[in-house]
Design a protein around this motif. Structure first.
Motif, PDB file in Angstrom:
ATOM      1  N   LYS A 131       0.823  -1.219   0.000  1.00 23.88           N
ATOM      2  CA  LYS A 131       0.000   0.000   0.000  1.00 23.88           C
ATOM      3  C   LYS A 131       0.853   1.263   0.000  1.00 23.88           C
ATOM      4  O   LYS A 131       0.352   2.356  -0.280  1.00 23.88           O
ATOM      5  CB  LYS A 131      -0.937   0.005   1.209  1.00 23.88           C
ATOM      6  N   TYR A 132       2.154   1.115   0.324  1.00 21.62           N
ATOM      7  CA  TYR A 132       3.043   2.285   0.323  1.00 21.62           C
ATOM      8  C   TYR A 132       3.673   2.530  -1.040  1.00 21.62           C
ATOM      9  O   TYR A 132       4.514   3.423  -1.186  1.00 21.62           O
ATOM     10  CB  TYR A 132       4.139   2.121   1.379  1.00 21.62           C
ATOM     11  N   GLN A 133       3.258   1.768  -2.040  1.00 16.06           N
ATOM     12  CA  GLN A 133       3.799   1.954  -3.388  1.00 16.06           C
ATOM     13  C   GLN A 133       3.542   3.380  -3.887  1.00 16.06           C
ATOM     14  O   GLN A 133       4.359   3.956  -4.610  1.00 16.06           O
ATOM     15  CB  GLN A 133       3.162   0.932  -4.344  1.00 16.06           C
ATOM     16  N   TYR A 134       2.419   3.956  -3.457  1.00 17.69           N
ATOM     17  CA  TYR A 134       2.089   5.309  -3.930  1.00 17.69           C
ATOM     18  C   TYR A 134       3.145   6.323  -3.486  1.00 17.69           C
ATOM     19  O   TYR A 134       3.396   7.323  -4.175  1.00 17.69           O
ATOM     20  CB  TYR A 134       0.694   5.719  -3.433  1.00 17.69           C
ATOM     21  N   LYS A 184       5.241   8.665  -5.819  1.00 12.32           N
ATOM     22  CA  LYS A 184       5.193  10.100  -5.549  1.00 12.32           C
ATOM     23  C   LYS A 184       6.595  10.702  -5.482  1.00 12.32           C
ATOM     24  O   LYS A 184       6.804  11.874  -5.820  1.00 12.32           O
ATOM     25  CB  LYS A 184       4.469  10.318  -4.211  1.00 12.32           C
ATOM     26  N   PHE A 185       7.551   9.885  -5.039  1.00 13.30           N
ATOM     27  CA  PHE A 185       8.940  10.347  -4.951  1.00 13.30           C
ATOM     28  C   PHE A 185       9.464  10.717  -6.336  1.00 13.30           C
ATOM     29  O   PHE A 185      10.292  11.620  -6.484  1.00 13.30           O
ATOM     30  CB  PHE A 185       9.804   9.252  -4.319  1.00 13.30           C
ATOM     31  N   GLY A 186       8.973   9.996  -7.341  1.00 13.27           N
ATOM     32  CA  GLY A 186       9.286  10.390  -8.719  1.00 13.27           C
ATOM     33  C   GLY A 186      10.500   9.704  -9.292  1.00 13.27           C
ATOM     34  O   GLY A 186      10.387   8.827 -10.136  1.00 13.27           O
ATOM     35  N   ILE A 236       9.520  11.868   4.720  1.00 12.86           N
ATOM     36  CA  ILE A 236       9.115  11.906   6.132  1.00 12.86           C
ATOM     37  C   ILE A 236       7.904  10.997   6.355  1.00 12.86           C
ATOM     38  O   ILE A 236       7.853  10.224   7.321  1.00 12.86           O
ATOM     39  CB  ILE A 236       8.807  13.357   6.574  1.00 12.86           C
ATOM     40  N   GLU A 237       6.941  11.070   5.440  1.00 13.71           N
ATOM     41  CA  GLU A 237       5.751  10.217   5.565  1.00 13.71           C
ATOM     42  C   GLU A 237       6.127   8.739   5.433  1.00 13.71           C
ATOM     43  O   GLU A 237       5.663   7.894   6.208  1.00 13.71           O
ATOM     44  CB  GLU A 237       4.724  10.588   4.492  1.00 13.71           C
ATOM     45  N   LEU A 238       6.997   8.425   4.455  1.00 15.16           N
ATOM     46  CA  LEU A 238       7.401   7.030   4.225  1.00 15.16           C
ATOM     47  C   LEU A 238       8.115   6.455   5.445  1.00 15.16           C
ATOM     48  O   LEU A 238       7.782   5.360   5.920  1.00 15.16           O
ATOM     49  CB  LEU A 238       8.311   6.950   2.994  1.00 15.16           C
TER      50      LEU A 238
END
Length: 530
Positions: free
Chosen positions: A474-477, A481-483, A512-514
């Motif tokens: 689920k953290y793939q986004y 997003k990191f690009g 930070i979120e990751l």
């Protein structure tokens, strides 16, 4: 009287002619050709014991087994007479008139008279019963020491049981007991005649076997008056010695059957040719693996995971000389062969490394190393692991690795917060990020599996984490997003570079979120283990 060598094969005939010409002590030669249950045997009967070692060490005699599978037995008259009279089945099988290919003329000696099967059987039963009596006595002694929890004594009885088995295997396969006391060397020697024997003993190195080395370690502990704790290995010893016991019983039956029904059965091999056979998926994996490394013992395809339009295949390779860079190249090679939607995650270890790590990682490897997962084996006689019974997974190093990961996360988050405030700390962030991610993955896998992977590529480590908990996907986004190619960036900064780093400040919030989310995931499993 037979005075000429029957035509067997040119090399053997020439060797025997040389021996007869050079050693007048040769009285008889018997040749028992191979049949469906046996190898071929050459028995040379001499009246001069001192010639035995000289003949045995001739290069041509040694080549007979190596090149033609012919086992050579050399006996002086007294030794042969004793074994023949006392029901040694291998000698009875070979020493038959129909197997005689040479007998010296002009010399008087009392030829051993062949017996009826009934006469042989009486002596054979006495010989066989000696083995079973010794085996029962040692087994009773073993059970007594186990009931007393006398661990050191149990190991010493296992050693005597192995010696007993080897003694009879040597007599039943090569006609005599080895003069070597070293169990490592005796196992290696007898395994030439029955490769299944060596397949029971995992090698510690080229010269030693793990279980025998364990007995040596116990004996050292006894000398130094130290406590012995290896009772988890009793089941492994039981499996080995029971299998050796079964080998001996089977050999007794096989030899007796051949003696009772003396006949030579020609070996018939059926050859089936498959034309235009297409390589299967597994064939391609095996071919690519062996191209990278010829010293692979086994390959296991133990998991297939489908994530969206991606398919991930998890492989365990057991073999020698597999460096992390080689694994990375192999993963890339396999991916190139198929398509971009296919990924391969490879872990590779030597079998002896796995054996020594079973105290902590047995559950992980036991779930993988199964016949249904095996897609390649270099030999049907590869040794199995000696599983520990009973066993409970240990997480003794988890506290240490978790502390390192937490400290790295704190340092990285502190620097990211500084970067948000436009404080100069760009140089350190990519290196800390790479170190943190590697630490997180290895610690997370350790916490779940009690297995600490090698320093694989960042993406492979992540896919190992996803394998134990697919919810992590689920953290793939956040990676998207990191690009930039996130995992390639992590691998690049595992190595120090003397260069200016222009780190994109806009990515700090994503990182930070990751990190915060991953740390929360790690805390859940670590708290469970604690």
């Amino acid at each position: 009287m037979k005075t000429t060598i029957l035509s067997i094969n040119d090399f053997l005939s020439n060797q025997l002619k040389e021996i007869i010409a050079k050693f007048p002590s040769v009285l008889e030669i018997y040749y028992c050709s191979n049949n469906i249950e046996m190898t071929s045997y050459l028995l040379i009967h001499l009246n001069n014991r001192s010639d035995i070692d000289i003949i045995a060490n001739r290069k041509g005699i040694k080549k007979l087994f190596k090149n033609y599978g012919i086992i050579v037995l050399l006996f002086d008259y007294d030794s042969l007479k004793y074994k023949f009279k006392h029901g040694y089945p291998l000698i009875e099988l070979i020493y038959q008139e129909e197997h005689l290919i040479y007998q010296q003329e002009g010399i008087d000696f009392t030829k051993l008279a062949t017996k009826s099967f009934k006469e042989f059987n009486n002596q054979y039963n006495i010989y066989k019963e000696r083995y079973f009596q010794d085996y029962d006595l040692l087994s009773s002694e073993l059970n007594k020491y186990k009931s007393l929890d006398a661990i050191s004594s149990v190991f010493l009885v296992y050693e005597r049981l192995l010696e007993l088995h080897l003694q009879y295997l040597e007599e039943l396969y090569v006609g005599h007991i080895s003069s070597i006391n070293n169990l490592h060397q005796r196992i290696k020697a007898i395994s030439k005649f029955n490769p299944e024997i060596e397949g029971l003993f995992l090698k510690r190195n080229e010269e030693e076997y793990y279980l025998i080395a364990l007995i040596d370690r116990v004996k050292e502990a006894i000398k130094e008056d130290r406590e012995v704790y290896y009772n988890e290995c009793f089941e492994a010893f039981n499996n080995v010695e029971n299998t050796l016991h079964n080998f001996i019983q089977d050999r007794f039956k096989s030899l007796k059957r051949l003696i009772k029904h003396l006949t030579t059965i020609p070996m018939i091999a059926e050859i089936t040719l498959e034309l235009n056979k297409q390589d299967t998926f597994n064939d391609i994996i095996i071919e690519r693996c062996l191209t990278q490394n010829q010293r692979i013992e086994e390959i296991y395809l133990y998991k297939t995971l489908i994530l969206g339009n991606h398919t991930i295949y998890y492989l365990l390779i057991i073999g020698d000389k597999f460096a992390n860079e080689q694994i990375k190249n192999l993963e890339s090679s396999l991916q190139d062969k198929f398509n971009k939607q296919t990924n391969f995650v490879i872990i590779a270890h030597t079998k002896i490394w796995i054996q020594t790590e079973l105290y902590s990682s047995q559950d992980f490897f036991a779930d993988i190393i199964k016949n249904e997962n095996k897609i390649y084996s270099s030999s049907q006689h590869n040794a199995s692991l000696h599983w520990l019974v009973p066993h409970e997974s240990l997480y003794t190093d988890l506290y240490y690795y978790n502390s390192v990961t937490n400290n790295t996360a704190k340092e990285l988050l502190k620097n990211l917060q500084k970067l948000k405030k436009n404080q100069e700390c760009k140089q350190s962030i990519p290196y800390l990020l790479s170190l943190y991610f590697m630490s997180f993955c290895r610690t997370y896998i350790l916490a779940h599996l009690s297995y600490l992977p090698n320093y694989l590529s960042s993406y492979s480590l992540w896919l190992l984490c996803v394998n134990v908990n697919t919810d992590l996907n689920k953290y793939q986004y956040l990676f998207d997003k990191f690009g930039t190619k996130f995992f390639s960036l992590l691998d690049y900064y595992r190595v120090l570079h003397q260069r200016l780093i222009n780190f994109d400040i806009e990515k700090t919030e994503v990182l930070i979120e990751l990190i915060t989310q991953l740390q929360a995931e790690l805390k859940i499993i670590v708290d469970e283990r604690n």
